[in-house]
Scaffold this motif. Structure first.
Motif, mmCIF file in Angstrom:
data_model
loop_
_atom_site.group_PDB
_atom_site.id
_atom_site.type_symbol
_atom_site.label_atom_id
_atom_site.label_comp_id
_atom_site.label_asym_id
_atom_site.label_seq_id
_atom_site.Cartn_x
_atom_site.Cartn_y
_atom_site.Cartn_z
ATOM 1 N N THR A 61 -21.433 -20.261 38.894
ATOM 2 C CA THR A 61 -21.255 -19.711 37.493
ATOM 3 C C THR A 61 -19.742 -19.140 37.353
ATOM 4 O OG1 THR A 61 -23.554 -19.097 37.196
ATOM 5 C CG2 THR A 61 -21.455 -18.096 36.113
ATOM 6 N N VAL A 62 -18.923 -19.804 36.529
ATOM 7 C CA VAL A 62 -17.411 -19.789 36.747
ATOM 8 C C VAL A 62 -17.176 -18.743 35.308
ATOM 9 C CG1 VAL A 62 -14.981 -20.444 36.178
ATOM 10 C CG2 VAL A 62 -16.759 -21.834 37.625
ATOM 11 N N GLU A 63 -16.437 -17.570 35.777
ATOM 12 C CA GLU A 63 -15.878 -16.571 34.857
ATOM 13 C C GLU A 63 -14.449 -16.624 34.823
ATOM 14 O OE1 GLU A 63 -16.217 -11.845 33.507
ATOM 15 O OE2 GLU A 63 -17.330 -12.807 35.253
ATOM 16 N N VAL A 64 -13.903 -16.804 33.498
ATOM 17 C CA VAL A 64 -12.442 -16.583 32.951
ATOM 18 C C VAL A 64 -12.277 -15.782 32.110
ATOM 19 C CG1 VAL A 64 -11.817 -19.010 33.815
ATOM 20 C CG2 VAL A 64 -12.921 -18.869 31.533
ATOM 21 N N PRO A 65 -11.683 -14.605 32.234
ATOM 22 C CA PRO A 65 -11.506 -13.525 31.395
ATOM 23 C C PRO A 65 -10.139 -13.686 30.614
ATOM 24 C CG PRO A 65 -10.766 -12.903 33.581
ATOM 25 C CD PRO A 65 -11.431 -14.089 33.716
ATOM 26 N N CYS A 66 -10.332 -13.466 29.478
ATOM 27 C CA CYS A 66 -9.074 -13.511 28.582
ATOM 28 C C CYS A 66 -8.366 -11.919 28.822
ATOM 29 C CB CYS A 66 -9.592 -13.405 27.218
ATOM 30 S SG CYS A 66 -8.385 -13.506 25.901
#
Length: 436
Positions: A61-66
């Protein structure tokens, strides 16, 4: 009714306590806590949009935060574009209010990108990422204002190695390709960077440790838009790799996964005997007070079980009942890009059935960081969908054979009882006739 007046001694004690409080320095130096500043207000967005490189292993599960946005912007829109594509092919993954949400339990196996993402606190989550999800991800607004961007590279591990001896070095052998004839400076260098070994995924039982190695390239000729100042290293599937490095894309040098066996004792836990555990399981009791999840799925379809609360860098293990499911027994030495066993653990530590069968119904346990954390009760049922008939089921004729045999046996038994009753009546009537 008159209340008794307080004693002089009690009044004196109260006055002394009040005096001590007034003379204490903490009472005069106390300041009310200030309101915390907004995290987005402390970090300004870059004036020139660059792409931050981030590499992940497929299946996680990939998380890319702003990381930044103006304070007046209440919602963000995430945009996606594949590498080496034009800006006209950039598409929005959310609506113009940024409120597209998705339950991770309802994510289909190998579904499209739009069916596997979610937005939470302005961060983009991609469930069970695939190599086709690699590309440019931009955090922006409905007015096409862009705040932060990522160059995401999803790498697929082609082989799983079972380490029996001492662990190898953290960086594998470097492959070099030189630039032209007579040049001594390498055009680029490719290497695999390994993460540290995970903790043992089980306690009290033989377990496994896993480490992941991702492919990276070192070069002084990276695309300027995809790198920061003095940056010479990026992932192999990054958009920063020039098109002239076409051989790099086709190289067999890529992500790797290594597994080794381990065994550790459980800490501060009262161990129960296997007989007591089996008795509690037979009575339907949960010996470890684990959360129980119920799941049903149709047969002959792909099914993926994810461990609740798992993160990409966590050690995850699975048991079917009290029988462990080991990676080394099912995937060691196999080419992961070829055909998988029907039941296996993918590189994202999910339990995958390809396809699920009715005998797969049962109780499964999930381990996180060496501790059993969840119990999943799975029911795989026969699904008769559109275009399918009852006779198409593989067990139909066996069931019909059993039903017909049972019917013939019951009919024969009924006929025998009728003949026996008729014989008894005939014998009784014959005796009465002789007596008369």
């Amino acid at each position: 009714m008159l209340c008794p007046s307080p004693s002089p001694l009690l009044l004196l004690l109260l006055l002394l306590l009040l005096l001590l409080l007034l003379l204490s320095p903490e009472a005069w130096s106390y300041e009310a806590p200030e309101d915390k500043q907004d995290a987005f207000a402390r970090k300004a967005c870059p004036a020139f949009l660059t792409f931050t490189n981030a590499a992940f292993l497929a299946g996680v599960t990939v998380e890319v935060p702003c990381h930044c946005k103006p304070q007046q912007v209440q919602s963000v829109v995430w945009f996606f574009r594949k590498h080496l594509r034009g800006s006209k092919e950039t598409r929005a993954l959310t609506d113009h209010h940024g409120n597209s949400l998705l339950d991770p339990d309802s994510v289909p196996h190998s579904g499209g990108l739009r069916s596997r993402f979610s937005i939470r606190l302005f961060s983009l989550l991609i469930f069970r990422a695939e190599p086709d999800d690699s590309g440019i991800y931009i955090c922006g607004s409905a007015h096409k204002d862009f705040f932060y961007a990522y160059d995401v590279d999803i790498q697929e591990a082609r082989t799983l190695s079972f380490i029996r001896g001492p662990p190898s070095e953290s960086i594998s052998q470097i492959i070099e390709e030189r630039n032209g004839v007579g040049s001594t400076k390498p055009l680029y260098q490719v290497f695999t960077s390994f993460r540290p070994w995970s903790v043992c995924d089980r306690c009290g039982l033989p377990g496994e440790q896993v480490r992941v190695g991702l492919c990276y390239v070192h070069s002084h000729y990276l695309h300027v838009r995809f790198r920061r100042a003095n940056q010479t290293v990026t992932s192999c599937g990054s958009g920063a790799v020039p098109r002239a490095f076409g051989r790099l894309k086709q190289s067999s040098f890529g992500a790797k996964m290594e597994v080794k066996s381990c065994e550790v004792a459980c800490e501060d836990q009262a161990t129960l005997s296997p007989k007591i555990i089996a008795l509690m399981a037979f009575l339907g009791l949960n010996s470890a007070s684990l959360p129980v999840f119920y799941l049903s799925a149709p047969t002959d379809r792909s099914l993926t079980l994810g461990c609740p609360g798992a993160r990409p860098n966590m050690a995850v293990a699975w048991d079917r009942g009290f029988k462990p499911i080991y990676r080394s027994e099912r995937l060691a030495g196999r080419n992961l890009s070829a055909t998988h066993p029907r039941l296996h653990l993918d590189t994202g530590h999910n339990l995958v059935f390809e396809p699920a069968k009715t005998p797969d119904s049962g109780v499964y346990y999930c381990w996180l960081e060496g501790h059993r954390t969840a119990e999943i009760r799975l029911l795989v049922y026969v699904h008769l969908g559109r275009g399918q008939s009852v006779t198409s089921h593989p067990d139909f004729w066996a069931a019909m054979n059993l039903v017909l045999r049972s019917y013939v046996s019951m009919t024969a038994l009924f006929c025998l009882l009728l003949f026996f009753r008729a014989g008894v009546r005939h014998f009784r009537d014959t005796n009465e006739t002789h007596e008369d």
